[in-house]
Write an enzyme that holds these catalytic residues in place. Structure first.
Site, PDB file in Angstrom:
ATOM      1  N   THR A 160      -0.721  -5.528   3.404  1.00  0.00           N
ATOM      2  CA  THR A 160      -1.385  -4.903   2.267  1.00  0.00           C
ATOM      3  C   THR A 160      -2.062  -5.981   1.447  1.00  0.00           C
ATOM      4  OG1 THR A 160       0.179  -3.103   2.084  1.00  0.00           O
ATOM      5  CG2 THR A 160      -0.911  -3.755   0.066  1.00  0.00           C
ATOM      6  N   ARG A 188       3.215  10.290   4.885  1.00  0.00           N
ATOM      7  CA  ARG A 188       3.936   9.286   4.097  1.00  0.00           C
ATOM      8  C   ARG A 188       2.952   8.464   3.244  1.00  0.00           C
ATOM      9  NH1 ARG A 188       3.766   3.456   3.384  1.00  0.00           N
ATOM     10  NH2 ARG A 188       5.851   2.755   2.823  1.00  0.00           N
ATOM     11  N   VAL A 189       3.295   8.302   1.989  1.00  0.00           N
ATOM     12  CA  VAL A 189       2.528   7.426   1.099  1.00  0.00           C
ATOM     13  C   VAL A 189       3.506   6.434   0.494  1.00  0.00           C
ATOM     14  CG1 VAL A 189       1.231   7.348  -1.064  1.00  0.00           C
ATOM     15  CG2 VAL A 189       0.767   9.163   0.596  1.00  0.00           C
ATOM     16  N   ASP A 191       3.957   2.579  -1.870  1.00  0.00           N
ATOM     17  CA  ASP A 191       3.778   2.142  -3.255  1.00  0.00           C
ATOM     18  C   ASP A 191       2.323   1.830  -3.607  1.00  0.00           C
ATOM     19  OD1 ASP A 191       4.019  -0.029  -1.361  1.00  0.00           O
ATOM     20  OD2 ASP A 191       4.018  -1.396  -3.065  1.00  0.00           O
ATOM     21  N   GLY A 212       4.856  -5.092   1.069  1.00  0.00           N
ATOM     22  CA  GLY A 212       6.115  -4.965   1.790  1.00  0.00           C
ATOM     23  C   GLY A 212       6.547  -3.517   1.865  1.00  0.00           C
ATOM     24  N   GLY A 214       7.193  -0.252   0.967  1.00  0.00           N
ATOM     25  CA  GLY A 214       6.794   0.458  -0.240  1.00  0.00           C
ATOM     26  C   GLY A 214       7.908   1.263  -0.859  1.00  0.00           C
TER      27      GLY A 214
END
Ligand code: ASP
Length: 302
Positions: A160, A188-189, A191, A212, A214
């Site tokens: 990320t 899925r979502v 952070d 990392g 989330g």
């Protein structure tokens, strides 16, 4: 040598460019890079084989926007910026976020590289995760600030991308972009698109962004926690360290779960912390670009 978008963005930035333009542009370069397997075009798909991206951008608690689970637009931060500037909302998700992007003049882009497709097929047939070198525990974050730094290379692959900046006028901005965990459950979502989790910016105090796992970052509102630690008087290294400590205290991470945080205080000082080795951040300043490890990211460097 991998400088992400810093090299391209830097000349405009030092010539008086804004922090918000800089963080968006740095993310765009990585979002277009087919070799980065966790952001934008090169990102690994979900369990169904679809690449979906999440991202957000923030200048202050009044200026912020995010998108999640977009399938047709790799520039998550650009769409998030449109949400920030041209809607009354903070977060748009799924097909509606793609449609919003179209309505605001952002064209759909191809989303899955051949290499990502092959890795997904392999995972589907035998459950194997991407080889070493594409592991989630190896991560890089990038940060732009106008005060100091030097050139360095990112030897590990990107994860990320989280980017923080202060411009010549003292304005801060941050942005964060990801394709999320590889082969994630569809829907899925993590952070990264959630303000306060993957990113937080408060003018006069500081900014933080995380990478990392989330679920762990979100469990402690990681980026908000770091900025609150700055407000309490911590330096940026202590503020970043507090997030890692809190995760260890309350979220029961697995031994190989990586989380890393970078922090930029309003005075330009920086710090970072990570649960595991391998994380790198790239700092750019009037002295050049420098790749750092968390233990080298001295809070007093600014
Ligand atoms: N934080 C991202 C997420 O959980 C993934 C990552 O940084 O590797 O979606």
């Amino acid at each position: 040598m991998a400088l992400g978008g810093h090299e391209q963005v830097w000349p405009q930035f030092v010539a008086g460019g804004s922090s918000v333009d800089a963080v968006e542009e740095v993310c765009r370069v990585t979002e277009d890079d087919p070799s980065v397997d966790s952001v934008g075009y090169g990102g690994l798909p979900d369990a169904d084989g679809d690449v979906t991206v999440d991202g957000c951008i923030m200048c202050s608690p009044k200026r912020l926007g995010g998108v999640a689970a977009m399938r047709h637009h790799r520039h998550a931060v650009t769409v998030a910026r449109r949400v920030m500037e041209q809607s009354k909302h903070l977060l748009l998700v799924g097909e509606a976020a793609d449609e919003f992007a179209e309505r605001h003049g952002i064209e759909a882009t191809p989303m899955c590289t051949e290499k990502a497709r092959q890795l997904w097929e392999q995972w589907r047939s035998d459950g194997s995760m991407p080889p070493q070198g594409m592991d989630r525990s190896l991560q890089s974050h990038q940060q732009v600030r106008p005060i100091q730094g030097s050139e360095g290379e990112v030897e590990c692959p990107h994860d990320t991308i989280g980017t923080l900046a202060i411009d010549c006028s003292g304005s801060m901005a941050g942005a964060c972009s990801t394709s999320g965990m590889p082969f994630k459950t569809p829907g899925r979502v993590g952070d990264s698109p959630i303000i306060g989790h993957g990113l937080y910016v408060e003018p006069g105090v500081g900014a933080a962004t995380a990478t990392g796992v989330g679920e762990l970052v979100s469990a402690v509102c990681g980026s908000f926690l770091a900025v609150e630690a700055l407000r309490e008087g911590c330096n940026p290294i202590e503020a970043a360290g507090r997030v890692i400590e809190r995760i260890d205290e309350v979220a029961s991470p697995a031994a190989d779960d990586q989380v890393a945080v970078i922090v930029l205080a309003a005075d330009g000082s920086i710090g970072s912390a990570a649960r595991l080795p391998g994380f790198r951040l790239l700092v750019s300043s009037e002295q050049g670009h420098q790749c750092m490890s968390p233990d080298l990211g001295e809070g007093g460097a600014g």
